[in-house]
Enzyme design. Structure first.
Site, PDB file in Angstrom:
ATOM      1  N   GLY A  16       0.783  -1.239   0.000  1.00 52.93           N
ATOM      2  CA  GLY A  16       0.000   0.000   0.000  1.00 52.93           C
ATOM      3  C   GLY A  16       0.807   1.278   0.000  1.00 52.93           C
ATOM      4  O   GLY A  16       0.343   2.308   0.491  1.00 52.93           O
ATOM      5  N   ASN A  18       1.558   3.052  -2.702  1.00 55.77           N
ATOM      6  CA  ASN A  18       0.830   3.998  -3.568  1.00 55.77           C
ATOM      7  C   ASN A  18      -0.397   4.548  -2.848  1.00 55.77           C
ATOM      8  O   ASN A  18      -0.721   5.737  -2.989  1.00 55.77           O
ATOM      9  CB  ASN A  18       0.421   3.321  -4.878  1.00 55.77           C
ATOM     10  CG  ASN A  18       1.547   3.333  -5.886  1.00 55.77           C
ATOM     11  OD1 ASN A  18       1.881   4.378  -6.432  1.00 55.77           O
ATOM     12  ND2 ASN A  18       2.168   2.184  -6.097  1.00 55.77           N
ATOM     13  N   ARG A  96      -5.660  -8.959  -8.391  1.00 59.72           N
ATOM     14  CA  ARG A  96      -6.681  -9.864  -8.921  1.00 59.72           C
ATOM     15  C   ARG A  96      -7.107  -9.348 -10.287  1.00 59.72           C
ATOM     16  O   ARG A  96      -7.305  -8.141 -10.460  1.00 59.72           O
ATOM     17  CB  ARG A  96      -7.927  -9.895  -8.023  1.00 59.72           C
ATOM     18  CG  ARG A  96      -7.674 -10.373  -6.627  1.00 59.72           C
ATOM     19  CD  ARG A  96      -7.407 -11.849  -6.566  1.00 59.72           C
ATOM     20  NE  ARG A  96      -8.529 -12.655  -7.048  1.00 59.72           N
ATOM     21  CZ  ARG A  96      -8.569 -13.972  -6.970  1.00 59.72           C
ATOM     22  NH1 ARG A  96      -7.559 -14.638  -6.464  1.00 59.72           N
ATOM     23  NH2 ARG A  96      -9.627 -14.636  -7.406  1.00 59.72           N
ATOM     24  N   LEU A  98      -9.842  -8.696 -12.935  1.00 61.69           N
ATOM     25  CA  LEU A  98     -11.287  -8.447 -12.821  1.00 61.69           C
ATOM     26  C   LEU A  98     -12.003  -8.923 -14.082  1.00 61.69           C
ATOM     27  O   LEU A  98     -11.441  -8.892 -15.184  1.00 61.69           O
ATOM     28  CB  LEU A  98     -11.527  -6.953 -12.596  1.00 61.69           C
ATOM     29  CG  LEU A  98     -10.913  -6.430 -11.288  1.00 61.69           C
ATOM     30  CD1 LEU A  98     -10.807  -4.904 -11.303  1.00 61.69           C
ATOM     31  CD2 LEU A  98     -11.736  -6.902 -10.085  1.00 61.69           C
ATOM     32  N   ASN A 112      -5.746   2.244 -12.983  1.00 60.22           N
ATOM     33  CA  ASN A 112      -4.748   1.308 -12.450  1.00 60.22           C
ATOM     34  C   ASN A 112      -3.377   1.922 -12.627  1.00 60.22           C
ATOM     35  O   ASN A 112      -3.142   2.687 -13.561  1.00 60.22           O
ATOM     36  CB  ASN A 112      -4.804  -0.020 -13.224  1.00 60.22           C
ATOM     37  CG  ASN A 112      -3.793  -1.028 -12.709  1.00 60.22           C
ATOM     38  OD1 ASN A 112      -3.645  -1.210 -11.490  1.00 60.22           O
ATOM     39  ND2 ASN A 112      -3.081  -1.684 -13.615  1.00 60.22           N
ATOM     40  N   HIS A 114       0.575   0.733 -13.169  1.00 62.56           N
ATOM     41  CA  HIS A 114       1.345  -0.445 -13.564  1.00 62.56           C
ATOM     42  C   HIS A 114       2.828  -0.058 -13.622  1.00 62.56           C
ATOM     43  O   HIS A 114       3.170   1.003 -14.152  1.00 62.56           O
ATOM     44  CB  HIS A 114       0.870  -0.937 -14.939  1.00 62.56           C
ATOM     45  CG  HIS A 114       1.602  -2.152 -15.389  1.00 62.56           C
ATOM     46  ND1 HIS A 114       1.326  -3.415 -14.902  1.00 62.56           N
ATOM     47  CD2 HIS A 114       2.646  -2.298 -16.241  1.00 62.56           C
ATOM     48  CE1 HIS A 114       2.148  -4.286 -15.451  1.00 62.56           C
ATOM     49  NE2 HIS A 114       2.957  -3.632 -16.266  1.00 62.56           N
TER      50      HIS A 114
END
Ligand code: GAR
Length: 228
Positions: A16, A18, A96, A98, A112, A114
């Site tokens: 965590g 970010n 995960r 989605l 998101n 990356h």
């Protein structure tokens, strides 16, 4: 009174850091997003402690008991997101994949981060693969989430050099520092409407000019850039 800030859920699976950068940014009164929920698919995610320490509501929806029932897992998550009246989702180390249904339901409203310069190195182990490929530039990308994993339209990117002698840890640390600058800015753009998904492309009215990451919106005070 109408809420001016977009209600954001940050979805995590682990450390965590970010999330920590987003928490710091969202402390600014002018930041256009409120972190209204931190949701983890793992009860032992360290990021949950960061959220609790910051007084942000947390939820745990364990993915493991659902096994291959991804739709069931997402329905459980969706209930928590609805309860918290979430408008935007920020995936931050959420590990995960989605379903297309979930992604489509949140089209243009889910971001998101990356750890590579997409479309290079989608998937896992991005830093080791960048070193193995011999690239001279590496970095991170914030994108809208679409059904193809790590394929969504790019909102913002930040590049770092790959230096002689870099190992995976050294390169990961250099990229992570950029992630912590990039994500708060990109989320501010999405929350304010400066970044939008239109016709399958990301339209970004904000500028990536020098200083834009520290001051992503006019009138927004400089965002913190240091994050452990
Ligand atoms: C970050 O480097 C993020 O870019 C990456 O996981 C890390 C999470 O770190 N995400 C992915 O690889 C998604 N495919 P954090 O929990 O400290 O933010």
């Amino acid at each position: 009174m109408a809420e001016l800030k977009r209600r954001v859920a940050v979805l995590i699976s682990g450390r965590g850091s970010n999330l920590g950068a987003l928490i710091e940014a969202a402390r600014h009164p002018a930041y256009p997003a409120e972190l209204a929920l931190v949701l983890s698919n793992r009860a032992d995610a360290a990021g949950l402690e960061r959220a609790r320490a910051a007084g942000i509501p947390t939820a745990v929806v364990e993915s493991r008991p659902f096994g291959r029932d991804r739709a069931g897992f997402e329905a459980a998550m969706g209930a928590r997101l609805a309860e918290a009246r979430i408008e935007l989702i920020a995936l931050a180390g959420f590990m995960r994949v989605l379903t297309e249904d979930f992604v489509t339901a949140w089209s243009g409203r889910m971001l998101n981060i990356h750890p590579s310069l997409l479309p290079a190195f989608p998937g896992l182990d991005t830093h080791a693969r960048a070193i193995a490929a011999g690239v001279r530039l590496h970095g991170c990308t914030v994108h809208f989430v679409t059904p193809g994993v790590d394929e969504g339209p790019v909102i913002a990117q930040s590049a770092v050099p790959v230096l002689p002698g870099d190992d995976e840890a050294a390169l990961a640390a250099r990229v992570l520092a950029e992630e912590h600058r990039l994500y708060p800015a990109a989320l501010a753009w999405a929350a304010s409407g400066a970044a939008r998904l239109e016709g399958g492309r990301a339209v970004v009215e904000a500028t990536m000019a020098e200083g834009a990451l520290a001051n992503p919106l006019p009138g927004l005070p400089a965002l913190p850039t240091e994050m452990p």
